[in-house]
Design an enzyme around this catalytic site. Structure first.
Site, short mmCIF file in Angstrom:
data_model
loop_
_atom_site.label_atom_id
_atom_site.label_comp_id
_atom_site.label_asym_id
_atom_site.label_seq_id
_atom_site.Cartn_x
_atom_site.Cartn_y
_atom_site.Cartn_z
N ASP A 58 3.06 -6.47 3.52
CA ASP A 58 2.69 -5.39 4.44
C ASP A 58 3.08 -5.73 5.87
O ASP A 58 2.40 -5.36 6.82
CB ASP A 58 1.18 -5.09 4.34
CG ASP A 58 0.79 -3.83 5.12
OD1 ASP A 58 1.68 -3.00 5.40
OD2 ASP A 58 -0.41 -3.69 5.45
N HIS A 64 0.83 -1.22 0.00
CA HIS A 64 0.00 0.00 0.00
C HIS A 64 0.86 1.26 0.00
O HIS A 64 1.91 1.32 0.63
CB HIS A 64 -1.03 0.00 1.13
CG HIS A 64 -0.50 0.04 2.52
ND1 HIS A 64 -0.21 1.21 3.18
CD2 HIS A 64 -0.26 -0.95 3.43
CE1 HIS A 64 0.20 0.95 4.41
NE2 HIS A 64 0.19 -0.36 4.59
N GLU A 98 -5.14 1.80 2.68
CA GLU A 98 -5.11 0.53 3.42
C GLU A 98 -5.28 0.77 4.89
O GLU A 98 -5.95 -0.01 5.59
CB GLU A 98 -3.78 -0.19 3.15
CG GLU A 98 -3.69 -1.57 3.78
CD GLU A 98 -3.28 -1.59 5.25
OE1 GLU A 98 -3.52 -2.60 5.94
OE2 GLU A 98 -2.72 -0.58 5.73
N GLU A 99 -4.65 1.83 5.42
CA GLU A 99 -4.65 2.06 6.86
C GLU A 99 -6.05 2.32 7.41
O GLU A 99 -6.28 2.18 8.61
CB GLU A 99 -3.73 3.25 7.20
CG GLU A 99 -2.26 3.02 6.88
CD GLU A 99 -1.60 1.97 7.76
OE1 GLU A 99 -2.29 1.35 8.59
OE2 GLU A 99 -0.39 1.75 7.61
N ASP A 133 6.15 0.80 6.73
CA ASP A 133 4.72 0.53 6.58
C ASP A 133 4.08 1.60 5.69
O ASP A 133 3.67 2.63 6.19
CB ASP A 133 4.06 0.51 7.96
CG ASP A 133 2.59 0.12 7.92
OD1 ASP A 133 2.16 -0.44 6.89
OD2 ASP A 133 1.89 0.38 8.91
N HIS A 156 3.51 2.75 12.88
CA HIS A 156 2.62 3.89 13.06
C HIS A 156 3.20 4.96 13.99
O HIS A 156 2.46 5.58 14.76
CB HIS A 156 1.25 3.46 13.58
CG HIS A 156 0.50 2.56 12.64
ND1 HIS A 156 -0.75 2.04 12.94
CD2 HIS A 156 0.81 2.08 11.41
CE1 HIS A 156 -1.17 1.29 11.93
NE2 HIS A 156 -0.22 1.30 11.00
#
Length: 479
Positions: A372, A298, A344-345, A310, A442
């Site tokens: 991912d 992504h 995606e998140e 990520d 994140h």
């Protein structure tokens, strides 16, 4: 007697096979023929896959020691240093899509964009301070889709709990409080429930806001963001993640019976859905261009760090796999298609719309692949499919012996490929040495510093070999 053009058995051979059988067995002559046919098919498949050993070695050599050495790493560095983080709905994500469209086009791939609508949540300014029993600034990151506080913020006494069960036991104490969840980290899959549902669970018992211990096994006072979901019919209250250190600090204070007061200010808001795109690059198949092996990662990230791990790494190796195959002048029977997903998140939003658009052709999708979980040292290929497909993939991963990743594990997965797997399409994902993944996940720490060029070479090689061989086999993977 010919069976499927593959097997010829003389009558005398059949009699010999039958004579060797236990006469009390229920296995009849047709069963013997089928068993022999299956064994021959397995041998034929193994021989066919083994025939790709030289090609696989060429791909691996190009990625690890040839002209493409460290290329995926350099591409990722150039991309993330230029664009930065790229949250759903942001101008940065728009720029990222344009960047990748141009870069993959210049690389000689067939590139196009497919429109999608995606969520547009904006963090705004945010802060938190503990004012009692002593003054302390709290590091926070608001959670995606959270509402904001009033402009003056929310100042309230804190209730600290370690589980949803404890919250229920102390429900009478929660009214008008800021609930702090200090849940221990068990695993991401289990502990994420507090990030996802903590706000609504606390709102049900009258809380005015929630602060949730970051979902990580390790912390250096680093808050971790992520998406959260409000339950329908429940009051929406502001919610943010705090650091492990601050959650434990307030837990200890509460255990001593000290009164804890926090002021929380959040400018978060949700805007109308934004226009965006999934970015698609292809090498068309020469024999069955309508049949597809799909590779993916992504392109969006959270609005902190660089989104290098990520999932910039996953996006880059999915591009790099096509580059390696193109550079060697290879063209498989079926189409190789790399898709860089948007949003995606926020729950695989772009990928779900892609599935909705293309599911009419589900029978033409041979294999769907997603990276991912980071692009650290590859350990194995994870796979979900029929037993027969599993047998084929066991042969395919043997071609990865030069990079010592010949292990095939069950459980190929990914948010973005899940709809296809649920529809019966075989799916694959990377198993990497990811013990550090959730340290940086994140956070502001998700930067190029986390990445390693050699690891990305290995991941790219694995991704390219698997995709190319499956796309070039005589037959699609059996469902």
């Amino acid at each position: 007697m010919a069976l499927g053009g593959r097997l010829t058995l003389s009558f005398s051979v059949l009699l010999m096979l039958f004579s060797l059988c236990d006469c009390s067995s229920t296995m009849d002559v047709p069963s013997i023929i089928r068993a022999a046919s299956n064994n021959t098919a397995k041998k034929d498949t193994a021989a066919e896959v083994a025939g790709y050993a030289d090609v696989a070695k060429q791909i691996i050599d190009l990625a690890l020691s040839g002209a493409a050495q460290n290329r995926s790493y350099r591409r990722l560095a150039d991309f993330t240093d230029t664009i930065g983080n790229r949250v759903s709905g942001s101008h940065s994500l728009e720029m990222a899509i344009k960047y990748m469209y141009n870069a993959m086009t210049q690389d000689g791939l067939d590139v196009h964009l497919e429109p999608v609508k995606i969520p547009h949540w904006v963090r705004g300014n945010e802060s938190a301070e503990m004012t009692a029993p002593r003054a302390k600034t709290l590091a926070i990151l608001g959670l995606g889709s959270s509402v904001g506080t009033p402009p003056e913020g929310i100042k309230a006494e804190v209730l600290v709990v370690r589980s949803f069960d404890e919250l229920k036991l102390k429900a009478a104490e929660a009214t008008g409080r800021i609930v702090v969840f200090n849940q221990p980290f068990v695993s991401y899959e289990e502990t994420i429930a507090y990030r996802a549902y903590g706000a609504s669970e606390a709102a049900k018992v009258g809380a005015v806001a929630t602060l949730i211990r970051s979902i990580t096994p390790f912390s250096i006072n680093s808050p971790h963001t992520g998406w959260q979901d409000y339950q329908t019919g429940v009051q929406r209250i502001p919610t943010a993640c705090i650091t492990v250190e601050d959650a434990e600090l307030m837990w200890r204070m509460a255990q001593r019976g000290q009164k804890i007061v926090v002021r929380l200010t959040m400018g978060a808001k949700t805007l109308p859905d934004a226009d965006s795109f999934n970015t698609v690059a292809e090498i068309k198949g020469w024999q069955h261009p309508e049949q597809v092996v799909l590779l993916s990662g992504h392109l969006d990230s959270w609005d902190v760090g660089q989104g290098a791990m990520d999932d910039g790494g996953g996006a880059m190796i999915s591009w790099e796999a096509l580059s390696l195959i193109k550079d060697l002048g290879l063209r498989p029977r079926r189409t190789l298609r790399t898709v860089l997903w948007s949003a995606e998140e926020q729950g695989g939003v772009g990928a779900q719309q892609y599935y909705n658009l293309h599911k009419v052709n589900v029978s033409d999708f041979d294999l769907v692949m997603e990276s991912d979980s980071g692009t650290f040292t590859p350990v194995a290929l994870q796979f979900t499919g029929s037993d027969a497909a599993q047998k084929v993939m066991e042969e395919v991963v043997k071609l990865l012996a030069p990079i010592n990743t010949t292990k095939l594990e069950t459980g190929g997965e990914g948010t973005d490929i899940a709809p296809w797997i649920q529809a019966g399409v075989p799916g694959a994902s990377l198993h990497v040495a990811d013990s550090r993944y959730f340290w940086f996940h994140h956070t502001e720490g998700d930067t190029m510093t986390v990445q390693n060029a050699q690891d990305m070479n290995l991941c790219s090689a694995l991704w390219a070999v698997v995709a190319y061989v499956v796309a070039d086999l005589q037959e699609m993977l059996p469902r």
